[in-house]
Design a protein around this motif. Structure first.
Motif, PDB file in Angstrom:
ATOM      1  N   TRP A 148     -17.488 -22.711 -21.565  1.00 33.43           N
ATOM      2  CA  TRP A 148     -16.203 -21.530 -20.803  1.00 33.43           C
ATOM      3  C   TRP A 148     -16.573 -20.518 -21.814  1.00 33.43           C
ATOM      4  O   TRP A 148     -16.128 -19.420 -21.327  1.00 33.43           O
ATOM      5  CB  TRP A 148     -15.032 -22.367 -20.621  1.00 33.43           C
ATOM      6  N   LEU A 149     -16.568 -20.276 -23.289  1.00 34.95           N
ATOM      7  CA  LEU A 149     -16.611 -20.091 -24.231  1.00 34.95           C
ATOM      8  C   LEU A 149     -17.588 -18.885 -23.634  1.00 34.95           C
ATOM      9  O   LEU A 149     -17.674 -17.628 -23.575  1.00 34.95           O
ATOM     10  CB  LEU A 149     -16.870 -19.905 -25.293  1.00 34.95           C
ATOM     11  N   LEU A 150     -19.241 -19.545 -23.435  1.00 39.15           N
ATOM     12  CA  LEU A 150     -20.464 -18.716 -22.923  1.00 39.15           C
ATOM     13  C   LEU A 150     -19.977 -18.603 -21.887  1.00 39.15           C
ATOM     14  O   LEU A 150     -20.650 -17.087 -21.753  1.00 39.15           O
ATOM     15  CB  LEU A 150     -21.223 -20.415 -23.123  1.00 39.15           C
TER      16      LEU A 150
ATOM     17  N   PHE B 206     -23.825 -29.390 -22.737  1.00 42.95           N
ATOM     18  CA  PHE B 206     -22.560 -29.378 -22.752  1.00 42.95           C
ATOM     19  C   PHE B 206     -21.844 -30.537 -22.180  1.00 42.95           C
ATOM     20  O   PHE B 206     -20.716 -30.229 -21.731  1.00 42.95           O
ATOM     21  CB  PHE B 206     -21.418 -27.877 -21.984  1.00 42.95           C
ATOM     22  N   ALA B 207     -22.570 -31.547 -21.563  1.00 37.46           N
ATOM     23  CA  ALA B 207     -22.478 -31.977 -19.994  1.00 37.46           C
ATOM     24  C   ALA B 207     -21.977 -32.276 -19.145  1.00 37.46           C
ATOM     25  O   ALA B 207     -20.278 -32.518 -19.017  1.00 37.46           O
ATOM     26  CB  ALA B 207     -21.000 -33.775 -21.163  1.00 37.46           C
TER      27      ALA B 207
ATOM     28  N   LEU C 255     -24.219 -18.124 -30.060  1.00 38.07           N
ATOM     29  CA  LEU C 255     -22.721 -19.039 -31.243  1.00 38.07           C
ATOM     30  C   LEU C 255     -21.950 -20.202 -30.968  1.00 38.07           C
ATOM     31  O   LEU C 255     -21.179 -20.889 -31.236  1.00 38.07           O
ATOM     32  CB  LEU C 255     -23.003 -18.434 -32.111  1.00 38.07           C
ATOM     33  N   ALA C 256     -21.949 -19.880 -29.154  1.00 39.40           N
ATOM     34  CA  ALA C 256     -21.330 -20.808 -27.953  1.00 39.40           C
ATOM     35  C   ALA C 256     -21.268 -21.796 -28.413  1.00 39.40           C
ATOM     36  O   ALA C 256     -21.598 -22.459 -28.567  1.00 39.40           O
ATOM     37  CB  ALA C 256     -20.867 -20.389 -26.950  1.00 39.40           C
TER      38      ALA C 256
ATOM     39  N   SER D  11     -24.820 -10.722 -26.549  1.00 41.69           N
ATOM     40  CA  SER D  11     -26.130 -11.729 -27.194  1.00 41.69           C
ATOM     41  C   SER D  11     -25.938 -12.657 -28.091  1.00 41.69           C
ATOM     42  O   SER D  11     -26.108 -13.409 -28.121  1.00 41.69           O
ATOM     43  CB  SER D  11     -27.147 -10.984 -26.826  1.00 41.69           C
ATOM     44  N   ALA D  12     -25.297 -12.130 -29.206  1.00 40.00           N
ATOM     45  CA  ALA D  12     -25.329 -13.129 -30.579  1.00 40.00           C
ATOM     46  C   ALA D  12     -23.826 -14.038 -30.420  1.00 40.00           C
ATOM     47  O   ALA D  12     -24.617 -15.048 -31.124  1.00 40.00           O
ATOM     48  CB  ALA D  12     -24.792 -11.379 -31.422  1.00 40.00           C
TER      49      ALA D  12
END
Length: 462
Positions: free
Chosen positions: A104-106, A45-46, A99-100, A94-95
């Motif tokens: 920040w979504l993760l 994600f740099a 796919l994140a 977890s699923a």
């Protein structure tokens, strides 16, 4: 009429305990498996490490701030129902994590995963008495302690293998599959909740919000470390104290409180919670201080350091189930005292042996501390839960989990600070200097904490 637990076939206990064990494994695995992915996530994600660390912090915050509230929900709505919701939420989050598309979504997904983990932590222990005969409770608690230790120990190595083979999304995909399996097994074998007379739903949302704010402020004040200024950390600690005082005031007036304050008037319960927090602080000292001492004072390579550190979780995993059998045979009190004395003795050995015999002294001292912790945990959990009323087992288990989490959080910051302070001076007993001095001072404090926990246990059972 439903058969009593003692009338049911023995295989049902084993199958249900296996399902509970899987539900206990996932939260500890979720805590440790993501840590090894942080460098990979920073590259993917740099993002700087200070941002990537929120993948771990958000999970920790969710577990710490929500565990009491979800424990109370389990008491109100049925432990089976809420536990299955928690397992399902963990699997789904977890699923989604696999796919994140951005960091920040993760982080947000990890918070949802932490909510599922909080439910499992609170209600797995609380559900033991619903599924296991009382004379087997100690063995069940010991097994769950073993499973938790295995999850913590397995996480980094399993995460490393998955990342090397398939990339970081595989870590979350694995947890999704394991969570799905736990949900299916639990749905099939967990016994139905006992029917209750219908009544108006009344949940203490204000109390939960204030408690979550207080615990979140405290957790942030200890986990942010150098990312926040000293003024900010002091402000967060002050906010935690104000929030805790407000929570007590709210609970004393609430018609259906989140935590009945009269629970804390039970000396045995209060002593069990205090002892758990203190001993967890000592345990965290082995995890925080160990790498610095082994690499700094003894000059071990990262691989050798990791191997030496793995002795702790390994011993806990081996001792957990036998410790539970000892609880069933000799009683909670005797095993609790033996465990606390062992933690104190192991801390004293940690002061003396590593500077004299090097790695062998460190590893043997660590083995004594972690084996004794496994004894204490099995006995203390059994005693606390056997003393809990049926309609309050969820919140009691949640308080037990909260005390452990707060001890680990406190240990990570406070014992690390003690080590850093000690490393600036000469050896505590003139046995070493620098890192050796830090180790000695840290475990002198740890021995004192274990003795205080022993006094609390004796007072609670007087």
């Amino acid at each position: 009429m439903m058969a009593s637990l003692s009338d049911q076939p023995i295989y049902s206990f084993r199958v249900r305990l296996a399902a509970l064990s899987l539900a206990m494994l996932l939260p500890s695995l979720g805590t440790s498996i993501a840590n090894v992915a942080l460098p990979t996530l920073a590259s993917a994600f740099a993002a700087p490490i200070s941002d990537v660390q929120w993948v771990v912090i958000s999970y920790l915050l969710a577990v710490t701030t929500l565990i009491v509230g979800v424990g109370r929900l389990g008491d109100m709505l049925g432990r089976r129902r809420v536990l299955l919701i928690g397992i399902g939420l963990f699997a789904l989050a977890s699923a989604c994590g696999a796919l994140a598309g951005n960091l920040w979504l993760l982080v947000a997904i990890r918070g949802a995963q932490g909510l599922g983990a909080a439910i499992m932590m609170a209600l797995t222990i609380a559900s033991v008495s619903d599924m296991v005969p009382k004379h087997r409770t100690g063995s069940a608690m010991g097994l769950l302690g073993t499973v938790s230790a295995v999850g913590t120990a397995l996480g980094p190595s399993l995460g490393g293998v998955l990342i090397n083979a398939f990339g970081w999304p595989a870590v979350f995909a694995f947890m999704a599959v394991a969570g799905g399996a736990a949900f299916v097994l639990g749905y099939r074998v967990f016994p139905a909740d006992v029917a209750k007379a219908p009544k108006q739903f009344s949940f203490d949302f204000l109390g939960l919000a204030v408690l979550a704010l207080s615990l979140g402020a405290y957790a942030l004040s200890t986990t942010l470390g150098g990312q926040a200024s000293g003024f900010a950390n002091v402000g967060l600690a002050g906010l935690a104290l104000i929030g805790l005082a407000s929570f007590v005031a709210i609970e004393s007036r609430a018609a259906d409180p989140l935590v009945q304050l009269t629970l804390l008037q039970d000396r045995a319960l209060t002593a069990g919670l205090a002892s758990m927090g203190l001993v967890s602080t000592v345990l965290m000292a082995t995890l925080v201080v160990g790498p610095f001492y082994l690499s700094g004072a003894l000059g071990l390579s990262p691989a050798a350091t990791g191997l030496a550190m793995s002795v702790g979780p390994g011993v806990s995993a081996l001792i957990g189930f036998p410790a539970g059998r000892l609880v069933d045979r000799f009683g909670e009190a005797s095993v609790t005292y033996a465990g606390l004395l062992g933690v104190a003795a192991g801390s004293v050995l940690m002061i003396l042996l590593p500077t004299a015999t090097g790695v062998a002294g460190y590893v043997s001292s660590l083995a004594v501390i972690t084996a004794s912790y496994a004894l204490f945990q099995a006995a203390n959990n059994t005693a606390v839960m056997n003393g809990a009323a049926g309609e309050r087992r969820g919140v009691t288990s949640a308080l037990l989990g909260l005390s452990r989490n707060l001890g680990l959080i406190t240990g990570a910051s406070a014992m690390g600070a003690v080590f850093a302070f000690g490393s600036k001076g000469e050896g505590l007993f003139s046995l070493g200097n620098k890192d050796a001095a830090g180790l000695q001072l840290t475990f002198a404090v740890a021995a004192g904490l274990a003795c205080i926990a022993l006094c609390a246990a004796l007072f609670g059972r007087r």
